[in-house]
Design an enzyme around this catalytic site. Sequence first.
Site, PDB file in Angstrom:
ATOM      1  N   VAL A 192       0.864  -1.180   0.000  1.00  0.00           N
ATOM      2  CA  VAL A 192       0.000   0.000   0.000  1.00  0.00           C
ATOM      3  C   VAL A 192       0.897   1.225   0.000  1.00  0.00           C
ATOM      4  O   VAL A 192       1.905   1.272   0.720  1.00  0.00           O
ATOM      5  CB  VAL A 192      -0.917   0.026   1.238  1.00  0.00           C
ATOM      6  CG1 VAL A 192      -1.683   1.327   1.318  1.00  0.00           C
ATOM      7  CG2 VAL A 192      -1.884  -1.154   1.200  1.00  0.00           C
ATOM      8  N   ASP A 206       7.239   6.377   0.087  1.00  0.00           N
ATOM      9  CA  ASP A 206       8.523   5.699  -0.100  1.00  0.00           C
ATOM     10  C   ASP A 206       9.038   5.054   1.173  1.00  0.00           C
ATOM     11  O   ASP A 206      10.240   4.848   1.344  1.00  0.00           O
ATOM     12  CB  ASP A 206       9.580   6.665  -0.658  1.00  0.00           C
ATOM     13  CG  ASP A 206       9.210   7.194  -2.034  1.00  0.00           C
ATOM     14  OD1 ASP A 206       8.583   6.437  -2.811  1.00  0.00           O
ATOM     15  OD2 ASP A 206       9.535   8.365  -2.334  1.00  0.00           O
ATOM     16  N   ARG A 207       8.148   4.728   2.079  1.00  0.00           N
ATOM     17  CA  ARG A 207       8.476   4.060   3.331  1.00  0.00           C
ATOM     18  C   ARG A 207       9.373   4.898   4.246  1.00  0.00           C
ATOM     19  O   ARG A 207       9.971   4.377   5.180  1.00  0.00           O
ATOM     20  CB  ARG A 207       9.139   2.689   3.085  1.00  0.00           C
ATOM     21  CG  ARG A 207       8.216   1.660   2.405  1.00  0.00           C
ATOM     22  CD  ARG A 207       6.922   1.495   3.190  1.00  0.00           C
ATOM     23  NE  ARG A 207       6.143   0.345   2.775  1.00  0.00           N
ATOM     24  CZ  ARG A 207       5.047   0.401   2.027  1.00  0.00           C
ATOM     25  NH1 ARG A 207       4.627   1.567   1.557  1.00  0.00           N
ATOM     26  NH2 ARG A 207       4.361  -0.673   1.740  1.00  0.00           N
ATOM     27  N   LEU A 208       9.464   6.195   3.994  1.00  0.00           N
ATOM     28  CA  LEU A 208      10.185   7.082   4.910  1.00  0.00           C
ATOM     29  C   LEU A 208       9.202   7.589   5.958  1.00  0.00           C
ATOM     30  O   LEU A 208       8.861   8.774   6.012  1.00  0.00           O
ATOM     31  CB  LEU A 208      10.835   8.242   4.139  1.00  0.00           C
ATOM     32  CG  LEU A 208      12.018   7.864   3.261  1.00  0.00           C
ATOM     33  CD1 LEU A 208      12.574   9.096   2.544  1.00  0.00           C
ATOM     34  CD2 LEU A 208      13.117   7.211   4.093  1.00  0.00           C
ATOM     35  N   HIS A 209       8.743   6.669   6.788  1.00  0.00           N
ATOM     36  CA  HIS A 209       7.709   6.971   7.761  1.00  0.00           C
ATOM     37  C   HIS A 209       8.227   7.917   8.848  1.00  0.00           C
ATOM     38  O   HIS A 209       9.427   7.980   9.130  1.00  0.00           O
ATOM     39  CB  HIS A 209       7.223   5.679   8.417  1.00  0.00           C
ATOM     40  CG  HIS A 209       6.924   4.590   7.447  1.00  0.00           C
ATOM     41  ND1 HIS A 209       6.047   4.741   6.391  1.00  0.00           N
ATOM     42  CD2 HIS A 209       7.392   3.308   7.362  1.00  0.00           C
ATOM     43  CE1 HIS A 209       5.979   3.612   5.703  1.00  0.00           C
ATOM     44  NE2 HIS A 209       6.790   2.735   6.267  1.00  0.00           N
TER      45      HIS A 209
END
Length: 228
Positions: free
Chosen positions: A23, A205-208
């Site tokens: 997601v 981009d999964r840079l949470h």
Amino acid sequence: MAEFRASEGDVSGIAVTLPGMRVSYEGEALDEADLAPTWTKQLRQWLDDAIGAGVAEPNAMVLATADVEGRPSSRTVLCKGLDERGIAFYTNYTSAKSHELSTSRYASATFPWYALHRQVHVRGPVEKVPAAETAEYWASRPRGSQLGAWASPQSGIVPSRRSLESALHAIERRFADTDEVPPPPHWGGWRIVPDLVEFWQGREDRLHDRLRYVREDGDDWRIERIAP
């Protein structure tokens, strides 16, 4: 790439490719300046957001405990108390989770708000909720839930579903003439007293964004950002 396919009995015939399932998180930024001054206020704000968004069981949290050999267990429970002391839930004191909490005196819990691309992780030592608070919460429970707590030997082995239902019928008869069912002596609350509370916001981009409150000496807290 391995595929997991539905069984022949499943008429849907849908193929699920687990490695390709993902997601895109495009949530709003979570900056240090956005945080409430205390973890309790921040958690209440996010809980309100989850309620407002119609999240099912917004107070559900995954509770993790460990036994004396360090083997972990996790299960979903409902948060029924939130204040500056910590987060509270209620259960049978003879259950597996209570045995583990009594031994380790430490636990963690995670609120998984998938629809909002958010989660909150709480970790710290545990303590039993005072009997007066337990009684107050117990009085708010539906009668059926009260009777079920008396009937169920939680985490114990039962020979069949029928035996469990028979135990419930026996309890119903026992309290048939009682307007207010008292709490069982083996039932009550646990409170996680946080030494760390992390707020996780999914980002592109999964840079949470991961910001956490960490307890220092006494009631002082510091805020840290950690890498996703």
